[in-house]
Scaffold this motif. Structure first.
Motif, short mmCIF file in Angstrom:
data_model
loop_
_atom_site.label_atom_id
_atom_site.label_comp_id
_atom_site.label_asym_id
_atom_site.label_seq_id
_atom_site.Cartn_x
_atom_site.Cartn_y
_atom_site.Cartn_z
N ILE A 56 0.70 -0.83 0.07
CA ILE A 56 0.21 0.04 -0.30
C ILE A 56 0.89 0.95 -0.01
O ILE A 56 1.60 1.59 1.13
CB ILE A 56 -0.77 0.24 1.21
N ASN A 57 0.94 2.17 -1.14
CA ASN A 57 1.25 3.21 -0.88
C ASN A 57 1.04 4.28 -0.07
O ASN A 57 -0.24 4.26 0.14
CB ASN A 57 1.49 3.96 -2.56
N VAL A 58 2.33 5.30 0.17
CA VAL A 58 2.80 6.39 1.30
C VAL A 58 1.88 7.54 0.43
O VAL A 58 3.07 7.32 -0.29
CB VAL A 58 3.82 6.34 2.44
N ASP A 59 1.93 8.36 0.71
CA ASP A 59 1.71 9.76 0.09
C ASP A 59 3.31 10.05 -0.63
O ASP A 59 3.93 9.41 0.24
CB ASP A 59 0.30 11.00 0.25
N ASN A 60 3.12 11.29 -1.23
CA ASN A 60 4.41 12.01 -0.90
C ASN A 60 4.80 12.78 0.21
O ASN A 60 6.29 13.66 -0.06
CB ASN A 60 4.57 12.84 -2.52
N LYS A 61 3.78 13.11 1.41
CA LYS A 61 4.95 13.08 2.36
C LYS A 61 5.88 12.38 3.05
O LYS A 61 6.54 12.80 4.10
CB LYS A 61 3.30 13.76 3.25
N GLY A 62 5.68 11.10 3.14
CA GLY A 62 6.80 10.02 3.37
C GLY A 62 6.03 9.37 4.65
O GLY A 62 4.52 9.50 4.85
N PHE A 63 7.18 8.61 5.66
CA PHE A 63 6.54 7.91 6.60
C PHE A 63 6.23 9.17 7.62
O PHE A 63 7.22 10.45 7.74
CB PHE A 63 7.61 7.03 6.96
N GLN A 64 4.95 9.38 8.44
CA GLN A 64 4.66 10.21 9.63
C GLN A 64 4.80 9.72 11.26
O GLN A 64 3.92 8.18 10.54
CB GLN A 64 3.29 10.93 9.27
N THR A 65 5.44 10.05 11.90
CA THR A 65 5.51 8.59 13.91
C THR A 65 3.49 8.78 13.76
O THR A 65 3.37 9.74 13.61
CB THR A 65 6.27 9.39 14.47
N GLY A 66 3.32 7.72 14.47
CA GLY A 66 2.36 7.55 14.85
C GLY A 66 2.17 5.75 15.03
O GLY A 66 2.26 5.16 14.06
N ASP A 67 0.78 5.65 15.30
CA ASP A 67 -0.54 4.88 15.67
C ASP A 67 -1.48 4.32 14.27
O ASP A 67 -1.59 5.13 14.19
CB ASP A 67 -0.50 3.61 17.50
N TYR A 68 -1.24 3.68 13.90
CA TYR A 68 -1.94 3.43 12.83
C TYR A 68 -2.44 2.16 12.78
O TYR A 68 -2.33 1.15 13.13
CB TYR A 68 -1.44 3.62 11.32
N THR A 69 -4.33 1.84 11.30
CA THR A 69 -4.59 0.83 12.19
C THR A 69 -5.04 0.32 10.51
O THR A 69 -5.69 1.00 9.32
CB THR A 69 -5.64 0.88 12.64
N LEU A 70 -4.63 -0.98 10.24
CA LEU A 70 -5.01 -1.27 8.37
C LEU A 70 -5.97 -2.32 8.78
O LEU A 70 -5.91 -3.37 9.19
CB LEU A 70 -3.09 -2.40 8.24
N LYS A 71 -6.61 -2.38 7.38
CA LYS A 71 -8.51 -3.14 7.63
C LYS A 71 -8.28 -3.55 6.38
O LYS A 71 -8.12 -2.52 5.26
CB LYS A 71 -8.92 -2.21 7.41
N MET A 72 -8.44 -5.33 6.22
CA MET A 72 -8.31 -5.41 4.63
C MET A 72 -8.98 -6.79 4.14
O MET A 72 -9.27 -7.12 5.97
CB MET A 72 -6.82 -5.99 4.31
N THR A 73 -10.00 -6.15 2.77
CA THR A 73 -10.76 -7.21 2.96
C THR A 73 -9.88 -8.45 1.66
O THR A 73 -10.12 -7.29 0.61
CB THR A 73 -12.08 -6.51 2.64
N ALA A 74 -10.20 -9.66 1.45
CA ALA A 74 -10.00 -10.15 1.15
C ALA A 74 -11.04 -11.21 0.43
O ALA A 74 -11.81 -11.84 0.93
CB ALA A 74 -8.79 -11.54 1.13
N LYS A 75 -11.31 -11.30 -0.97
CA LYS A 75 -12.15 -11.96 -1.35
C LYS A 75 -11.62 -13.09 -2.74
O LYS A 75 -11.28 -12.65 -3.40
CB LYS A 75 -13.48 -11.24 -2.31
N ALA A 76 -11.96 -14.14 -3.04
CA ALA A 76 -11.66 -15.12 -3.43
C ALA A 76 -13.06 -16.59 -3.05
O ALA A 76 -13.26 -16.80 -2.04
CB ALA A 76 -10.37 -15.44 -3.89
N ALA A 77 -12.45 -17.54 -4.45
CA ALA A 77 -13.70 -18.48 -4.04
C ALA A 77 -14.92 -18.89 -3.52
O ALA A 77 -14.63 -19.60 -2.69
CB ALA A 77 -13.22 -20.08 -3.42
#
Length: 282
Positions: free
Chosen positions: A202-223
């Motif tokens: 997942i690409n980060v924007d042109n500001k680059g990495f910023q310190t902090g706590d983050y959350t990834l939410k992902m949905t995958a669909k197949a079969a």
């Protein structure tokens, strides 16, 4: 095939050119590449943690075969059938590439010349017992650089011995406790090899990495199945140092800081000169 027995598998190779050729034939295990495509090009592929058996470990070693102009040969490999039966499928293939001598030009250029080379594949599909359904797992989530681009890598793993396609992944990243989406990526028509994993970027924007706590939410669909994953992760000060080596991101502008610092220094010097001059008069 009988358990614990050895079976011969043969493939035929033909040289269609007017000069001699040497070919390398490697029995390679199928894997999922970073684009979500099943591939067979790695001869020394690390075994996935979920795999009971892999194609390359059940087959005899890679071979080289010399072919004269327009010559055809049959090459024999030996398959060692596991003593214990296995579920599902084992996917691999005989990956064929030319063996070429390094030329003087290659040596002088450090081997950095671009040469066109071909590769061909004869696929192999070993069928085990019973039916198996795909099962996806989210492993490590890591901020890093990928081709000098700041990305969040989410490792997705198919833990079952079955290949499948038409997979869609939709990933979104927010600050922890927030609903505002900072970075996202959706990709469809992907594939997964049996017992394999790959890093979904997942690409980060042109500001680059910023310190902090983050959350990834992902949905995958197949079969006909859906998997929902949520994972918290942290971007540390150490990680933000990668911004210096990244391309395409905004570099901080310290011009005003330099001007302010220079002005402050002049004030200090002027004040010190005034103070010292006053003391001298006294």
């Amino acid at each position: 095939m009988e358990s614990g027995k050895t079976q011969e598998l043969q493939i035929q190779v033909e040289n269609l050119t007017d000069s001699g050729k040497t070919l390398k034939i490697s029995p390679n295990t199928a894997f999922t590449n970073a684009n979500g495509v099943i591939e067979y090009s790695k001869a020394n592929l690390k075994k996935d943690s979920s795999a009971k058996y892999t194609f390359s470990e059940l087959m005899s070693k890679a071979q080289q075969v010399k072919l004269a102009a327009h010559e055809t040969k049959t090459v024999t490999f030996k398959l060692k059938v596991p003593k214990n039966s296995f579920r599902g499928n084992i996917l691999g293939g005989f990956y064929v590439t030319p063996v070429e001598k390094e030329t003087a030009a290659d040596e002088q250029s450090g081997g950095m010349q671009i040469n066109n080379k071909f590769a061909m594949l004869v696929g192999a599909h070993l069928h085990g017992r019973g039916s198996v359904m795909p099962q996806l797992k989210l492993n490590k989530v890591k901020p890093t650089l990928n081709s000098r681009q700041p990305v969040i890598l989410a490792n997705v793993q198919n833990t079952e011995p079955i290949a499948f396609g038409n997979m869609t992944i939709d990933a979104q990243i927010t600050k922890k406790g927030s609903d505002k989406v900072l970075y996202e990526r959706k990709k469809d028509k992907m594939q997964m090899a049996p017992n394999s994993n790959f890093n979904y970027a997942i690409n980060v924007d042109n500001k680059g990495f910023q310190t902090g706590d983050y959350t990834l939410k992902m949905t995958a669909k197949a079969a006909g199945k859906t998997w929902n994953f949520t994972r918290n992760f942290k971007i540390t000060r150490e990680t933000t140092k990668l911004n210096a080596d990244a391309s395409g991101i905004e570099k901080p502008d310290y011009t005003w800081a330099y001007i302010a610092g220079g002005a402050a220094l002049l004030v200090v010097i002027a004040g010190l000169a005034f103070y010292l001059g006053k003391r001298k008069k006294n």
